[in-house]
Each structure stands twice: as structure tokens, then as C-alpha cells.
Design an enzyme around this catalytic site. Structure first.
Site, PDB file in Angstrom:
ATOM      1  N   GLY A  20       1.602  41.679  -1.934  1.00 37.88           N
ATOM      2  CA  GLY A  20       0.839  40.467  -1.561  1.00 37.88           C
ATOM      3  C   GLY A  20      -0.142  39.961  -2.691  1.00 37.88           C
ATOM      4  O   GLY A  20       0.181  40.326  -3.608  1.00 37.88           O
ATOM      5  N   CYS A  21      -1.127  39.671  -2.336  1.00 39.46           N
ATOM      6  CA  CYS A  21      -2.105  38.978  -3.206  1.00 39.46           C
ATOM      7  C   CYS A  21      -2.666  40.185  -4.267  1.00 39.46           C
ATOM      8  O   CYS A  21      -2.941  41.225  -3.624  1.00 39.46           O
ATOM      9  CB  CYS A  21      -3.542  38.361  -2.491  1.00 39.46           C
ATOM     10  SG  CYS A  21      -4.640  37.885  -3.938  1.00 39.46           S
ATOM     11  N   PHE A  22      -2.669  39.846  -5.379  1.00 36.74           N
ATOM     12  CA  PHE A  22      -3.108  41.071  -6.313  1.00 36.74           C
ATOM     13  C   PHE A  22      -4.471  41.226  -6.081  1.00 36.74           C
ATOM     14  O   PHE A  22      -4.802  42.591  -6.461  1.00 36.74           O
ATOM     15  CB  PHE A  22      -2.679  40.680  -7.781  1.00 36.74           C
ATOM     16  CG  PHE A  22      -2.869  39.404  -8.545  1.00 36.74           C
ATOM     17  CD1 PHE A  22      -3.777  38.655  -8.183  1.00 36.74           C
ATOM     18  CD2 PHE A  22      -1.936  38.744  -9.285  1.00 36.74           C
ATOM     19  CE1 PHE A  22      -4.123  37.260  -8.577  1.00 36.74           C
ATOM     20  CE2 PHE A  22      -2.183  37.760 -10.064  1.00 36.74           C
ATOM     21  CZ  PHE A  22      -3.260  36.755  -9.779  1.00 36.74           C
TER      22      PHE A  22
END
Length: 179
Positions: free
Chosen positions: A12-14
Site C-alpha cells: 500500500g502507501c509507502f
């Protein structure tokens, strides 16, 4: 201190992964970046189009004398959903896929064995879609993405998505939290 190793993870989002792994004892460095796509030196804007094939990732440097890869991956599998293809929560697109990008054949063996065991145990109730591939075409994300959660703890996405992952890590792995 033993020789440091690196492993690169997409979940997902870093921002969310980085927010957790900077707090993990034995992890010495966390860098947000992009990997395993076709674009060389991609920008965030390019990756967000989902046309580069790049994944938002964190590159972890860790001391295997302090934390094993298995322990890192246990945290990884708790803080994201490895059963959703190209999606984590409301974040959708190939840049949000679940992936383990290894640097050594031994890391691949550990990741494959964990996924095999979790699948056999039906740990998640659905098939695990995490890809396990050699790290390819890594590029660091722009400076403003580095330490994003630490610098922006009250930003809406950080409060709604990253903070709960950090809290879940703290509760589930209290013994792994940096002092």
C-alpha cells in the site's frame, strides 16, 4: 554488529509502511521509493498514473543479529492486507500491490516458506496475493515523501490510515518497538 541486509516491501502507501518500520528495533534505515516497474527514475506523479508498473515500496536496512527477516515479514503481514490485489483500503492501483522484493536467494526462501505456511493454515481466509520477486529498478521517492508520517502526523491520511497501523504494530509487537 553483523553485516546489514536490505529487503524491500510493498504494502500500500509507502507512508504507512515507513511509519511502522522506522519504529522497529533492528531496522536501521527506512527509505520510501518505487520498484519493480518499467519506468526508470519515476516521479510520484508518474507512479500515481498506475501506468509505470512501479510499486510504492519501503527499502529496509536491518541488522540480522537484532531482527530476523521472518520477524520483519511477520510485522509486514500484520500491518497490511496481503489478500487484496492492487489495493490497500481505499488506495487502488498496481502501485499499491503487496510485494516482497528480495536481495538474496535466502530472503526469497524465507518469504516463500512463510507464504506457503500461512496459505496452508488459511491464516487470512482468502488467498495471499503477495508477489515475491527479485528487487528490480529501485528508485528513491522524492524527499518530501521521506519520514512523511513523522513530519505530518496530523495530516488527514496519516491520522486515518497510517496512525492505526502504527498503533496496531505497537500493540501486536510491543517487544519489537524501539525504545
Amino acid at each position: 554488529m553483523s553485516e546489514l541486509q536490505t529487503i524491500t516491501l510493498g504494502g500500500g502507501c509507502f507512508w504507512c509502511l515507513e511509519a511502522v518500520f522506522v519504529k522497529v528495533r533492528g531496522v536501521t534505515d527506512v527509505e520510501s521509493g518505487y520498484s519493480n516497474g518499467q519506468a526508470e527514475r519515476p516521479s510520484y506523479e508518474q507512479v500515481c498514473t498506475a501506468r509505470t508498473g512501479c510499486n510504492e515500496v519501503v527499502k529496509l536496512t536491518y541488522d540480522p543479529a537484532s531482527i530476523t527477516l521472518r520477524e520483519i515479514l511477520e510485522i509486514f503481514f500484520v500491518i497490511h492486507d496481503p489478500t487484496t490485489l492492487n489495493r490497500q483500503g481505499n488506495d487502488a492501483g498496481t502501485q499499491y500491490r503487496s510485494g516482497i522484493y528480495y536481495s538474496t536467494p535466502e530472503q526469497k526462501e524465507v518469504a516463500d516458506e512463510m507464504i506457503r505456511q500461512m496459505s496452508q493454515d488459511k491464516l487470512f481466509g482468502r488467498p495471499i496475493v503477495t508477489e515475491v520477486l527479485a528487487l528490480a529498478n529501485y528508485w528513491p521517492a522524492e524527499d518530501y515523501h521521506q519520514d512523511y508520517f513523522e513530519k505530518n502526523p496530523y495530516q488527514g491520511y496519516c491520522l486515518a490510515v497510517a496512525a492505526p497501523k502504527v498503533e496496531k504494530f505497537r500493540k501486536t509487537f510491543a517487544d519489537r518497538v524501539k525504545a
